[in-house]
Every structure is written in structure tokens, then in C-alpha cells.
Motif scaffolding. Structure first.
Motif: not given
Length: 232
Positions: A166-190
Motif C-alpha cells: 500500500h505504501q512504498v517510499e524511497f529516499r536516496i541521499v547523495l554526497p554533499k553538494r552533488w547534483a545528479v540526474n534521476f528518473e523513476h523506473l517501472g512506473l507509468t504516468p496516468g
């Protein structure tokens, strides 16, 4: 001689742990998993050297008359050196509320393939059909994300469950002052109910967060990370 006795004792303990995990695995394969995950919260902290600390807080519901252990999988996404196996740590505790709880549970594990571990958490008391039980698992992987932090390619963090969660939460914490590109996997909008956001915490670290509601069983979902492309 003392060294030999200590080594023999450690070898005996490893053997017993491996055998217990093996037979727990056989029980699951023969009879199936008679429990489901109701809610899952996972925080992943990536260090600059590629080490990863993960904390998973999850609530399970027993779907059998008596449940004595539960299991979880984890692994790496590259040709991770097996010499690091002995440095992998899995610790599971009961949740702490107002100073009560937070005690460790026994954990055994087996390596099911290279870089893939299956851990069995042995409950202090059995839980019974319909009963809920919450666990907090801390997992340390040395150099789990080494190729990613070196800029050699993307990495991803995925979860999958055998029944609707019923509820799945993910938090990914990067090293300080890092910027990354990211996107979801396995999910469909709508079609799927989810939210993907980015923020900066008090420590100055970027946090990529994914929340999914009513995740169907056997669907792998998660977050893919990559380093930004170099300016032209």
C-alpha cells in the motif's frame, strides 16, 4: 593456539548460520512466503567513495497460522569484487518508540549469486495470522555504487514485493553538494499513483524521493541515477 581456537569457533558459527539460512530458503521455496509487506520506507545514503548505507523500515502482515521468520533480498548492479563479502553488514532491530524497543533480532544470510544476498530475520516470538510486525533493517555495502560515483555509468535502486504494497517510499541521499540526474523506473504516468521529487536536506545533500501507493505485486520499481553530462 588461541588464534586457531578463535578461527575454528568463527568457522563453526559461519557454518551454522549458512546452514540455517539454507534450510529457511528451502522452507520458503517449498511452502511459499506466507507474509506480505504492508508498508516500506527505504533510505539510501551514498558516500563519495561508493559505500552505501541503507535503512529499511517495513511492516509485514502474517498470512499463515504462525510466522517465525521473514526474508529480504539485496544486491549490487555491477561486477562487485567478492573480496568485500565479509564487510557487508545486515542488522535488524525492532522499532524504537519512546525508549521502548530498538533491540536486535537474529539474522542469517546466504549469497544466492555473485553480489546478491538473501537475509533471514528470525523473530523473537512468532506472529500469527493477520498480525502486523514492523522491522528496521540497516545494511552496509562497501563500494556498492563505485562505478556511479566515478562517473562510469548510471546506477539504480529497485524494490519488488510478492503482493500489493500500500505504501512504498524511497529516499536516496547523495554526497554533499552533488547534483545528479534521476528518473523513476517501472512506473507509468496516468496508470500508477506515484510522486518523484528532489530536495536538499539540512546537511546540504540532494535527496531524490519516490513515493508509490498501491504497488502491484512482482512489479520492480525504483529510481535511476546518473551524473550530469559535461558541458559542451
Amino acid at each position: 593456539m588461541d588464534w586457531f581456537r578463535r578461527r575454528r569457533k568463527a568457522w563453526s558459527a559461519d557454518l551454522h548460520s549458512s546452514l540455517l539460512a539454507y534450510y529457511c530458503d528451502l522452507i520458503e521455496m517449498e511452502h511459499g512466503k506466507h507474509w506480505r509487506v504492508q508498508a516500506w520506507l527505504q533510505e539510501v545514503r551514498v558516500s563519495e567513495n561508493g559505500d552505501v548505507h541503507q535503512r529499511m523500515s517495513f511492516t509485514v502482515v502474517a498470512e499463515c497460522d504462525r510466522l517465525d521468520f521473514v526474508s529480504l533480498h539485496d544486491g549490487v548492479n555491477w561486477d562487485w569484487p567478492e573480496k568485500y563479502r565479509d564487510r557487508v553488514r545486515v542488522e535488524v532491530r525492532t522499532p524504537e518508540r519512546h525508549g521502548v524497543g530498538g533491540t536486535r533480532l537474529d539474522v542469517t544470510h546466504r549469497w544466492i549469486r555473485k553480489g546478491q544476498i538473501k537475509a533471514f530475520v528470525h523473530l523473537d516470538r512468532p506472529i500469527f495470522r493477520g498480525e502486523e510486525f514492523t522491522l528496521v533493517a540497516d545494511v552496509f555495502w562497501p563500494e556498492k555504487c563505485l562505478p556511479f560515483v566515478r562517473g562510469d555509468g548510471p546506477d539504480s535502486f529497485l524494490v519488488s514485493f510478492g503482493d500489493i504494497t500500500h505504501q512504498v517510499e524511497f529516499r536516496i541521499v547523495l554526497p554533499k553538494r552533488w547534483a545528479v540526474n534521476f528518473e523513476h523506473l517501472g512506473l507509468t504516468p496516468g496508470r500508477d499513483d506515484y510522486a518523484l521529487t528532489a530536495s536538499v536536506n539540512r546537511e546540504g545533500s540532494m535527496v531524490a524521493s519516490l513515493t508509490v501507493r498501491d504497488l502491484p505485486g512482482y512489479r520492480k520499481v525504483g529510481v535511476k541515477l546518473d551524473t550530469p553530462s559535461a558541458p559542451a
